[in-house]
Write a protein that holds these residues in place. Structure first.
Motif: not given
Length: 67
Positions: A13-14, A17, A43, A46-47
């Motif tokens: 996820y990170d 993102y 992610g 969201e990014g």
């Protein structure tokens, strides 16, 4: 440190993102496993939303976790 390396879903996820925030294409997802791929894409989305809303640079620092 070791716990971070073990939790691949959070790392996916990170990394997604970060990719979305830096305007990389969704086609560059490095994961093959379905669960990790879904987390990376979440992610990434969201990014991208944050990049569109202007959360880049100093204004978006609070949303980025240390990798």
């Amino acid at each position: 440190m070791r716990r971070q390396k073990r939790d691949m879903k959070t790392r996916a996820y990170d990394r997604g993102y970060q990719a979305g925030l830096s305007r990389r294409s969704i086609d560059f997802c490095p994961h093959v496993e379905e669960a990790h791929r879904l987390n990376w894409i979440s992610g990434w989305r969201e990014g991208r939303y944050d990049e569109w809303d202007g959360y880049t640079g100093v204004s978006g620092v609070h949303k980025i976790r240390a990798l």
